[in-house]
Design a protein around this motif. Structure first.
Motif, PDB file in Angstrom:
ATOM      1  N   ASP A   6       6.985   2.258   0.898  1.00 25.33           N
ATOM      2  CA  ASP A   6       6.522   2.722   2.211  1.00 25.33           C
ATOM      3  C   ASP A   6       6.581   1.537   3.178  1.00 25.33           C
ATOM      4  OD1 ASP A   6       5.354   3.855   4.381  1.00 25.33           O
ATOM      5  OD2 ASP A   6       3.362   4.078   3.503  1.00 25.33           O
ATOM      6  N   LEU A   7       7.667   1.441   3.929  1.00 21.44           N
ATOM      7  CA  LEU A   7       7.883   0.282   4.792  1.00 21.44           C
ATOM      8  C   LEU A   7       6.874   0.211   5.931  1.00 21.44           C
ATOM      9  CD1 LEU A   7      11.783   0.108   4.976  1.00 21.44           C
ATOM     10  CD2 LEU A   7      10.219  -0.987   3.367  1.00 21.44           C
ATOM     11  N   LYS A   8       6.380   1.355   6.377  1.00 21.60           N
ATOM     12  CA  LYS A   8       5.377   1.336   7.451  1.00 21.60           C
ATOM     13  C   LYS A   8       4.122   0.610   6.996  1.00 21.60           C
ATOM     14  CE  LYS A   8       6.878   5.503   9.890  1.00 21.60           C
ATOM     15  NZ  LYS A   8       6.492   6.873  10.338  1.00 21.60           N
ATOM     16  N   THR A   9       3.709   0.875   5.767  1.00 19.29           N
ATOM     17  CA  THR A   9       2.536   0.189   5.227  1.00 19.29           C
ATOM     18  C   THR A   9       2.817  -1.291   5.031  1.00 19.29           C
ATOM     19  OG1 THR A   9       1.784   2.190   4.099  1.00 19.29           O
ATOM     20  CG2 THR A   9       0.919   0.102   3.290  1.00 19.29           C
ATOM     21  N   MET A  10       3.998  -1.616   4.542  1.00 23.42           N
ATOM     22  CA  MET A  10       4.328  -2.992   4.211  1.00 23.42           C
ATOM     23  C   MET A  10       4.452  -3.880   5.444  1.00 23.42           C
ATOM     24  SD  MET A  10       7.053  -2.319   1.113  1.00 23.42           S
ATOM     25  CE  MET A  10       7.313  -4.059   0.764  1.00 23.42           C
ATOM     26  N   THR A  11       4.760  -3.301   6.594  1.00 28.32           N
ATOM     27  CA  THR A  11       4.967  -4.103   7.802  1.00 28.32           C
ATOM     28  C   THR A  11       3.729  -4.214   8.682  1.00 28.32           C
ATOM     29  OG1 THR A  11       5.854  -2.129   8.915  1.00 28.32           O
ATOM     30  CG2 THR A  11       7.442  -3.636   7.889  1.00 28.32           C
ATOM     31  N   ARG A  12       2.604  -3.726   8.227  1.00 28.24           N
ATOM     32  CA  ARG A  12       1.385  -3.797   9.045  1.00 28.24           C
ATOM     33  C   ARG A  12       0.823  -5.202   9.159  1.00 28.24           C
ATOM     34  NH1 ARG A  12      -1.582   1.498   6.414  1.00 28.24           N
ATOM     35  NH2 ARG A  12      -0.328   3.081   7.488  1.00 28.24           N
ATOM     36  N   ASP A  13       0.915  -5.962   8.067  1.00 26.35           N
ATOM     37  CA  ASP A  13       0.253  -7.259   8.044  1.00 26.35           C
ATOM     38  C   ASP A  13       1.037  -8.186   7.119  1.00 26.35           C
ATOM     39  OD1 ASP A  13      -1.379  -9.474   7.678  1.00 26.35           O
ATOM     40  OD2 ASP A  13      -3.236  -8.304   7.578  1.00 26.35           O
ATOM     41  N   ARG A  14       1.747  -9.153   7.707  1.00 24.20           N
ATOM     42  CA  ARG A  14       2.583 -10.042   6.903  1.00 24.20           C
ATOM     43  C   ARG A  14       1.761 -10.841   5.901  1.00 24.20           C
ATOM     44  NH1 ARG A  14       6.978 -14.535   9.115  1.00 24.20           N
ATOM     45  NH2 ARG A  14       7.483 -15.394   7.049  1.00 24.20           N
ATOM     46  N   ILE A  34       1.307  -5.920  -2.588  1.00 22.86           N
ATOM     47  CA  ILE A  34       2.251  -5.753  -3.698  1.00 22.86           C
ATOM     48  C   ILE A  34       1.523  -5.833  -5.038  1.00 22.86           C
ATOM     49  CG2 ILE A  34       4.199  -6.808  -4.906  1.00 22.86           C
ATOM     50  CD1 ILE A  34       5.033  -5.282  -2.423  1.00 22.86           C
ATOM     51  N   LYS A  35       0.646  -6.807  -5.174  1.00 20.68           N
ATOM     52  CA  LYS A  35      -0.089  -6.957  -6.436  1.00 20.68           C
ATOM     53  C   LYS A  35      -1.014  -5.772  -6.686  1.00 20.68           C
ATOM     54  CE  LYS A  35       0.130 -11.984  -6.850  1.00 20.68           C
ATOM     55  NZ  LYS A  35      -0.611 -13.265  -6.911  1.00 20.68           N
ATOM     56  N   ASP A  36      -1.663  -5.274  -5.639  1.00 20.05           N
ATOM     57  CA  ASP A  36      -2.543  -4.118  -5.800  1.00 20.05           C
ATOM     58  C   ASP A  36      -1.763  -2.872  -6.180  1.00 20.05           C
ATOM     59  OD1 ASP A  36      -4.839  -5.538  -5.232  1.00 20.05           O
ATOM     60  OD2 ASP A  36      -4.901  -4.980  -3.111  1.00 20.05           O
ATOM     61  N   ALA A  37      -0.645  -2.631  -5.502  1.00 24.71           N
ATOM     62  CA  ALA A  37       0.135  -1.413  -5.752  1.00 24.71           C
ATOM     63  C   ALA A  37       0.770  -1.428  -7.134  1.00 24.71           C
ATOM     64  CB  ALA A  37       1.207  -1.246  -4.681  1.00 24.71           C
ATOM     65  N   THR A  38       1.276  -2.591  -7.553  1.00 33.54           N
ATOM     66  CA  THR A  38       1.965  -2.636  -8.839  1.00 33.54           C
ATOM     67  C   THR A  38       1.011  -2.527 -10.019  1.00 33.54           C
ATOM     68  OG1 THR A  38       2.019  -5.058  -8.688  1.00 33.54           O
ATOM     69  CG2 THR A  38       4.013  -3.867  -8.027  1.00 33.54           C
ATOM     70  N   VAL A  39      -0.273  -2.772  -9.821  1.00 29.59           N
ATOM     71  CA  VAL A  39      -1.238  -2.534 -10.909  1.00 29.59           C
ATOM     72  C   VAL A  39      -1.147  -1.079 -11.365  1.00 29.59           C
ATOM     73  CG1 VAL A  39      -3.683  -2.326 -11.482  1.00 29.59           C
ATOM     74  CG2 VAL A  39      -2.862  -4.371 -10.327  1.00 29.59           C
ATOM     75  N   ASP A  91       3.545   4.290  -2.259  1.00 25.58           N
ATOM     76  CA  ASP A  91       2.517   3.485  -1.607  1.00 25.58           C
ATOM     77  C   ASP A  91       1.343   3.286  -2.552  1.00 25.58           C
ATOM     78  OD1 ASP A  91       1.244   5.947  -1.587  1.00 25.58           O
ATOM     79  OD2 ASP A  91       1.360   6.212   0.583  1.00 25.58           O
ATOM     80  N   LEU A  92       0.290   2.643  -2.070  1.00 28.80           N
ATOM     81  CA  LEU A  92      -0.846   2.320  -2.938  1.00 28.80           C
ATOM     82  C   LEU A  92      -1.502   3.581  -3.490  1.00 28.80           C
ATOM     83  CD1 LEU A  92      -2.730   0.195  -4.167  1.00 28.80           C
ATOM     84  CD2 LEU A  92      -4.044   0.234  -2.033  1.00 28.80           C
ATOM     85  N   ASP A  93      -1.657   4.590  -2.665  1.00 22.72           N
ATOM     86  CA  ASP A  93      -2.287   5.833  -3.105  1.00 22.72           C
ATOM     87  C   ASP A  93      -1.449   6.506  -4.178  1.00 22.72           C
ATOM     88  OD1 ASP A  93      -4.175   7.895  -3.160  1.00 22.72           O
ATOM     89  OD2 ASP A  93      -3.165   9.016  -1.572  1.00 22.72           O
ATOM     90  N   PHE A  94      -0.128   6.524  -3.973  1.00 21.70           N
ATOM     91  CA  PHE A  94       0.765   7.121  -4.971  1.00 21.70           C
ATOM     92  C   PHE A  94       0.654   6.381  -6.304  1.00 21.70           C
ATOM     93  CE2 PHE A  94       4.733   6.750  -7.305  1.00 21.70           C
ATOM     94  CZ  PHE A  94       5.048   8.076  -7.548  1.00 21.70           C
ATOM     95  N   CYS A  95       0.732   5.050  -6.264  1.00 23.88           N
ATOM     96  CA  CYS A  95       0.711   4.262  -7.499  1.00 23.88           C
ATOM     97  C   CYS A  95      -0.595   4.444  -8.259  1.00 23.88           C
ATOM     98  CB  CYS A  95       0.943   2.797  -7.178  1.00 23.88           C
ATOM     99  SG  CYS A  95       2.596   2.434  -6.532  1.00 23.88           S
ATOM    100  N   THR A  96      -1.711   4.472  -7.520  1.00 22.75           N
ATOM    101  CA  THR A  96      -3.017   4.665  -8.150  1.00 22.75           C
ATOM    102  C   THR A  96      -3.110   6.042  -8.796  1.00 22.75           C
ATOM    103  OG1 THR A  96      -4.042   3.189  -6.534  1.00 22.75           O
ATOM    104  CG2 THR A  96      -5.499   4.662  -7.743  1.00 22.75           C
ATOM    105  N   THR A  97      -2.621   7.049  -8.077  1.00 21.53           N
ATOM    106  CA  THR A  97      -2.681   8.421  -8.602  1.00 21.53           C
ATOM    107  C   THR A  97      -1.749   8.582  -9.800  1.00 21.53           C
ATOM    108  OG1 THR A  97      -3.134   9.226  -6.363  1.00 21.53           O
ATOM    109  CG2 THR A  97      -2.476  10.853  -8.004  1.00 21.53           C
ATOM    110  N   LEU A  98      -0.558   8.005  -9.726  1.00 25.48           N
ATOM    111  CA  LEU A  98       0.382   8.115 -10.841  1.00 25.48           C
ATOM    112  C   LEU A  98      -0.201   7.488 -12.100  1.00 25.48           C
ATOM    113  CD1 LEU A  98       3.266   9.124 -11.521  1.00 25.48           C
ATOM    114  CD2 LEU A  98       4.035   6.769 -11.153  1.00 25.48           C
ATOM    115  N   SER A  99      -0.932   6.390 -11.950  1.00 23.28           N
ATOM    116  CA  SER A  99      -1.576   5.757 -13.106  1.00 23.28           C
ATOM    117  C   SER A  99      -2.597   6.697 -13.735  1.00 23.28           C
ATOM    118  CB  SER A  99      -2.250   4.456 -12.672  1.00 23.28           C
ATOM    119  OG  SER A  99      -2.930   3.867 -13.755  1.00 23.28           O
ATOM    120  N   ARG A 100      -3.383   7.351 -12.901  1.00 19.39           N
ATOM    121  CA  ARG A 100      -4.380   8.288 -13.401  1.00 19.39           C
ATOM    122  C   ARG A 100      -3.714   9.466 -14.118  1.00 19.39           C
ATOM    123  NH1 ARG A 100      -6.897   8.567  -8.909  1.00 19.39           N
ATOM    124  NH2 ARG A 100      -6.161  10.590  -8.163  1.00 19.39           N
ATOM    125  N   VAL A 101      -2.612   9.952 -13.565  1.00 19.62           N
ATOM    126  CA  VAL A 101      -1.871  11.061 -14.175  1.00 19.62           C
ATOM    127  C   VAL A 101      -1.273  10.632 -15.514  1.00 19.62           C
ATOM    128  CG1 VAL A 101       0.219  12.455 -13.927  1.00 19.62           C
ATOM    129  CG2 VAL A 101      -1.401  12.287 -12.032  1.00 19.62           C
TER     130      VAL A 101
END
Length: 261
Positions: A65-73, A80-85, A28-38
């Motif tokens: 994380d499908l729960k996050t992805m299905t909150r707002d179409r 996607i663009k934010d997480a993949t950064v 998810d977004l938190d994971f991707c952001t943290t992995l970048s920092r690591v």
């Protein structure tokens, strides 16, 4: 709830742990952001001479994380663009840093986790581990460098089949196709991955970094250009203490001890 990725650096090894076992270690977004920092810390910390990536829990990762992805179409493309950064910067730095990366897959690896496995310099898998494409199963496509690293490991045709037919590979199939470096008994995975990381951490770190980058460039360069890159990389490494130690010690019929600089 703690950080989704834990980092411990000791004895030249950066141990990176996917650390949300109760959630299946989702990307998810938190994971991707943290992995970048690591990844940045591993890249910049001169004490790091090898990186070992493991995960806790029933899964190595469940992928998106499908729960996050299905909150707002309407917000999904922006998400996607934010997480993949973060995810893409992390994988780029892991791929280009001097320290070699060992990934130990103990269980099911899904989606972006497969891309991360392919990006690793060495991927060890427990015999019970599986690698699931997942992307087209939800109508999407690969990210995390999957279209770069999977063809390098398994070939373009095998990558197309894996992704478009939404395949799941056993550890032995992943080994046969080239995604996995080695398959070991489940109970031996942790020790074997640690031993490999220790071995790499004792090696000539600058040489490893140059090899990693040469392997990334070889697909685009004409042979003459690639050989010039090799010569220039060799000249850079020749300026290091490790290279001088290696040459002089082996010439004197002694075993060199590399220090990573």
């Amino acid at each position: 709830m703690g950080e989704p990725v834990a980092l411990d650096i000791a004895d030249g090894i950066a141990h990176v742990t996917l650390d949300q076992p109760e959630r299946g270690n989702p990307f998810d977004l938190d994971f991707c952001t943290t992995l970048s920092r690591v990844a940045t810390e591993c890249d910049e910390n001169t004490a790091v001479r090898a990186v070992l990536i493991t995960a806790r829990g029933r899964y190595f990762t469940v992928g998106a994380d499908l729960k996050t992805m299905t909150r707002d179409r309407e917000a999904l493309p922006r998400f996607i663009k934010d997480a993949t950064v973060g995810l893409h910067s992390a994988i780029s730095r892991f791929a280009r840093m001097r320290a070699p990366m060992v990934l130990a897959a103990h269980a099911l690896v899904v989606g972006g986790g497969v891309a991360l496995s392919a990006a690793a310099d060495f991927c060890l898998a427990a015999r019970s581990a599986r690698f699931y494409a997942a992307y087209t199963g939800i109508g999407l496509l690969c990210d995390g460098g999957g279209s770069t690293f999977l063809p390098r490991r398994v070939g373009v045709r095998r990558t197309a089949e894996f992704l478009m037919r939404n395949q799941t590979w056993s550890a032995d199939e992943a080994l046969a196709h080239g995604l996995v470096t080695e398959v070991v008994a489940d109970e031996d995975l942790t020790a074997r991955a640690r031993d490999l990381a220790v071995e790499l951490a004792a090696g000539p770190t600058a040489s490893f970094g140059e090899i990693k980058n040469l392997l990334l460039s070889t697909w685009e360069q004409p042979i003459e250009a690639q050989m010039e890159l090799e010569a220039r990389a060799m000249a850079r490494v020749c300026r290091t203490d490790d290279a001088w130690t290696g040459v002089t010690e082996v010439a004197a019929r002694r075993t060199p001890e590399f220090r990573g600089h």
